[in-house]
Design a protein around this motif. Structure first.
Motif, PDB file in Angstrom:
ATOM      1  N   SER A 243       0.766  -1.181  -0.032  1.00  0.00           N
ATOM      2  CA  SER A 243       0.119  -0.174  -0.038  1.00  0.00           C
ATOM      3  C   SER A 243       0.769   1.129  -0.102  1.00  0.00           C
ATOM      4  O   SER A 243       0.535   2.135  -0.784  1.00  0.00           O
ATOM      5  CB  SER A 243      -0.988  -0.027   1.286  1.00  0.00           C
ATOM      6  N   MET A 244       1.996   1.252   0.738  1.00  0.00           N
ATOM      7  CA  MET A 244       2.859   2.514   1.042  1.00  0.00           C
ATOM      8  C   MET A 244       3.561   2.562  -0.499  1.00  0.00           C
ATOM      9  O   MET A 244       3.620   3.535  -0.953  1.00  0.00           O
ATOM     10  CB  MET A 244       3.704   2.290   2.173  1.00  0.00           C
ATOM     11  N   ARG A 245       3.940   1.334  -1.058  1.00  0.00           N
ATOM     12  CA  ARG A 245       4.609   1.577  -2.578  1.00  0.00           C
ATOM     13  C   ARG A 245       3.577   2.212  -3.433  1.00  0.00           C
ATOM     14  O   ARG A 245       4.116   3.024  -4.287  1.00  0.00           O
ATOM     15  CB  ARG A 245       4.918   0.233  -2.895  1.00  0.00           C
ATOM     16  N   ILE A 246       2.298   1.783  -3.480  1.00  0.00           N
ATOM     17  CA  ILE A 246       1.437   2.260  -4.310  1.00  0.00           C
ATOM     18  C   ILE A 246       1.355   3.781  -4.209  1.00  0.00           C
ATOM     19  O   ILE A 246       1.499   4.647  -5.199  1.00  0.00           O
ATOM     20  CB  ILE A 246       0.062   1.728  -4.193  1.00  0.00           C
ATOM     21  N   ALA A 247       1.452   4.299  -2.975  1.00  0.00           N
ATOM     22  CA  ALA A 247       1.192   5.740  -2.772  1.00  0.00           C
ATOM     23  C   ALA A 247       2.654   6.410  -3.234  1.00  0.00           C
ATOM     24  O   ALA A 247       2.573   7.518  -3.841  1.00  0.00           O
ATOM     25  CB  ALA A 247       0.977   6.008  -1.113  1.00  0.00           C
ATOM     26  N   ARG A 248       3.791   5.933  -2.993  1.00  0.00           N
ATOM     27  CA  ARG A 248       5.046   6.591  -3.458  1.00  0.00           C
ATOM     28  C   ARG A 248       4.932   6.699  -4.730  1.00  0.00           C
ATOM     29  O   ARG A 248       5.551   7.510  -5.319  1.00  0.00           O
ATOM     30  CB  ARG A 248       6.231   5.644  -2.723  1.00  0.00           C
ATOM     31  N   GLU A 249       4.694   5.405  -5.473  1.00  0.00           N
ATOM     32  CA  GLU A 249       4.675   5.530  -7.016  1.00  0.00           C
ATOM     33  C   GLU A 249       3.791   6.964  -7.508  1.00  0.00           C
ATOM     34  O   GLU A 249       3.967   7.615  -8.231  1.00  0.00           O
ATOM     35  CB  GLU A 249       4.181   4.339  -7.488  1.00  0.00           C
ATOM     36  N   VAL A 250       2.614   6.881  -6.880  1.00  0.00           N
ATOM     37  CA  VAL A 250       1.765   7.842  -7.378  1.00  0.00           C
ATOM     38  C   VAL A 250       2.450   9.400  -7.067  1.00  0.00           C
ATOM     39  O   VAL A 250       2.361  10.296  -8.111  1.00  0.00           O
ATOM     40  CB  VAL A 250       0.399   7.897  -6.701  1.00  0.00           C
ATOM     41  N   PHE A 251       3.141   9.479  -5.979  1.00  0.00           N
ATOM     42  CA  PHE A 251       3.590  10.739  -5.573  1.00  0.00           C
ATOM     43  C   PHE A 251       4.706  11.147  -6.511  1.00  0.00           C
ATOM     44  O   PHE A 251       5.197  12.232  -6.594  1.00  0.00           O
ATOM     45  CB  PHE A 251       3.923  10.752  -4.191  1.00  0.00           C
ATOM     46  N   ALA A 252       5.426   9.974  -7.235  1.00  0.00           N
ATOM     47  CA  ALA A 252       6.473  10.482  -8.074  1.00  0.00           C
ATOM     48  C   ALA A 252       6.249  10.875  -9.265  1.00  0.00           C
ATOM     49  O   ALA A 252       7.007  11.597  -9.718  1.00  0.00           O
ATOM     50  CB  ALA A 252       7.117   9.059  -8.303  1.00  0.00           C
ATOM     51  N   TYR A 253       4.765  10.918  -9.627  1.00  0.00           N
ATOM     52  CA  TYR A 253       4.383  11.409 -10.761  1.00  0.00           C
ATOM     53  C   TYR A 253       3.394  12.563 -10.670  1.00  0.00           C
ATOM     54  O   TYR A 253       3.180  13.496 -11.587  1.00  0.00           O
ATOM     55  CB  TYR A 253       3.624  10.672 -11.726  1.00  0.00           C
ATOM     56  N   ILE A 254       2.745  12.675  -9.368  1.00  0.00           N
ATOM     57  CA  ILE A 254       1.536  13.565  -9.471  1.00  0.00           C
ATOM     58  C   ILE A 254       1.903  14.488  -8.053  1.00  0.00           C
ATOM     59  O   ILE A 254       1.971  13.766  -6.957  1.00  0.00           O
ATOM     60  CB  ILE A 254       0.429  13.006  -9.321  1.00  0.00           C
ATOM     61  N   PRO A 255       1.980  15.751  -8.110  1.00  0.00           N
ATOM     62  CA  PRO A 255       2.221  16.388  -6.824  1.00  0.00           C
ATOM     63  C   PRO A 255       0.715  16.619  -6.292  1.00  0.00           C
ATOM     64  O   PRO A 255       0.167  17.853  -6.470  1.00  0.00           O
ATOM     65  CB  PRO A 255       2.787  17.692  -7.581  1.00  0.00           C
ATOM     66  N   ILE A 256       0.219  15.913  -5.381  1.00  0.00           N
ATOM     67  CA  ILE A 256      -0.907  16.174  -4.888  1.00  0.00           C
ATOM     68  C   ILE A 256      -0.873  15.867  -3.245  1.00  0.00           C
ATOM     69  O   ILE A 256       0.154  15.715  -2.695  1.00  0.00           O
ATOM     70  CB  ILE A 256      -1.955  14.871  -5.290  1.00  0.00           C
ATOM     71  N   ASP A 257      -1.916  16.314  -2.510  1.00  0.00           N
ATOM     72  CA  ASP A 257      -1.786  16.536  -1.125  1.00  0.00           C
ATOM     73  C   ASP A 257      -1.788  15.298  -0.452  1.00  0.00           C
ATOM     74  O   ASP A 257      -0.978  14.894   0.295  1.00  0.00           O
ATOM     75  CB  ASP A 257      -3.047  17.424  -0.511  1.00  0.00           C
TER      76      ASP A 257
END
Length: 329
Positions: A243-257
């Protein structure tokens, strides 16, 4: 006769010595074979234990790896590709040879002047074709680069304006979850202006080995059933890590809160008694909180305490169904 008897005795003694030597060699060979076989068994056992330990470590360390963060400012400042020009260097060389051709005396005598001119004209046409093919290849590459540049510029502008459609386009363009086998079986997204909601359909319990491998003091391989509590804890770590890996991957591409990750599994609905896909973990991950963690040393399950989350877990029963986490308003 005495000489003959002595020769016979000497021959017999030699034969017996040879037999003893052969027997001794056979025993030593058998001993060496057994020792070699034992060493191989020890090495194989050691390798099996090492492979098992590496696998167990991997399934609960997924959060440690992540794609390098995309620099959208760098993408914004990337210059537009330059359209290539037709380079006629091969044509120029061939034309120069044609223009500078001067028939020799032999050419004039044997009448081969026109034949050579015709050949040079043919080489000139081939050179033009070669230059055109090179240009066509370069132009195709240019169009591909131009389309990529335009698409990334468009995505960048959309992300700067917090347009959710472009969050989705960014993930589609880079496709970080093209092979999510180690993280789960399926992933689905829902986009909001400042966050993303993700359902991660997690791997089943089969991803966790139900046995433990160890090496005895004598080097032999020992395989025992894994205690149920240890099995459940490994699965918990795997789900939290994924679950944390999924979140990290998303943050690598999208600057969201933040990203809300809902780990969904097939679990028995106690009301119906049927297996249904329901959340067993729901976590709201802000990127700055993850950045402040030492990802190399955290326990994935314990680290959930740093985030707003819902998780109902026991060592004896494993996961139970939970509601999706919500931020306090």
């Amino acid at each position: 006769m005495a000489t003959l008897n002595g020769a016979i005795r000497s021959y017999g003694a030699a034969v017996r010595r040879m037999e003893r030597e052969q027997q001794r060699n056979a025993r030593e060979s058998a001993k060496r074979f057994k020792e070699q076989q034992k060493l191989e068994e020890i090495e194989n056992a050691q390798q099996a234990v090492s492979d098992w330990e590496n696998y167990v470590d991997t399934i609960q360390s997924l959060h440690k790896n992540c794609t390098e963060q995309i620099d959208w400012k760098q993408i914004e400042n990337t210059k537009k590709p330059i359209e290539p020009l037709l380079d006629s260097k091969n044509e120029a060389i061939a034309k120069s040879k044609l223009d500078n051709f001067k028939p020799s005396i032999l050419d004039k005598i044997f009448g081969s002047t026109q034949k050579k001119i015709t050949r040079l004209n043919g080489l000139l046409e081939q050179a033009k074709i070669k230059d055109q093919k090179t240009y066509d290849v370069n132009y195709k590459e240019y169009l591909d680069e131009l389309n990529n540049w335009k698409e990334l510029q468009e995505i960048n502008t959309g992300i700067k304006n917090n347009e959710t459609d472009f969050y989705k386009k960014a993930l589609q363009y880079f496709n970080p979850f093209s092979d999510i086998g180690e993280l789960g079986t399926q992933i689905s997204f829902s986009f909001e202006q400042n966050h993303i909601d993700i359902d991660l359909h997690v791997n089943s319990l089969d991803v966790i080995p139900d046995y433990e491998l160890k090496q005895t003091s004598t080097g032999k391989l020992s395989k025992k059933n894994m205690p149920k509590s240890r099995f459940n804890e490994l699965y918990q770590d795997h789900i939290c890590s994924a679950s944390m890996r999924i979140a990290r991957e998303v943050f690598a591409y999208i600057p969201i809160d933040y990203a809300r990750i809902n780990a969904v599994a097939k679990i028995i609905n106690t009301k119906t008694g049927h297996l249904e896909e329901q959340p067993i973990l729901s976590v709201i991950f802000p990127p700055e909180t993850i950045d402040n963690l030492n990802l190399e040393t955290i326990d994935p399950s314990d680290s959930m305490q740093n985030f707003v989350h819902n998780m109902n877990f026991s060592k004896t029963k494993g996961f139970s169904v939970v509601e999706k986490a919500e931020l306090e308003r």
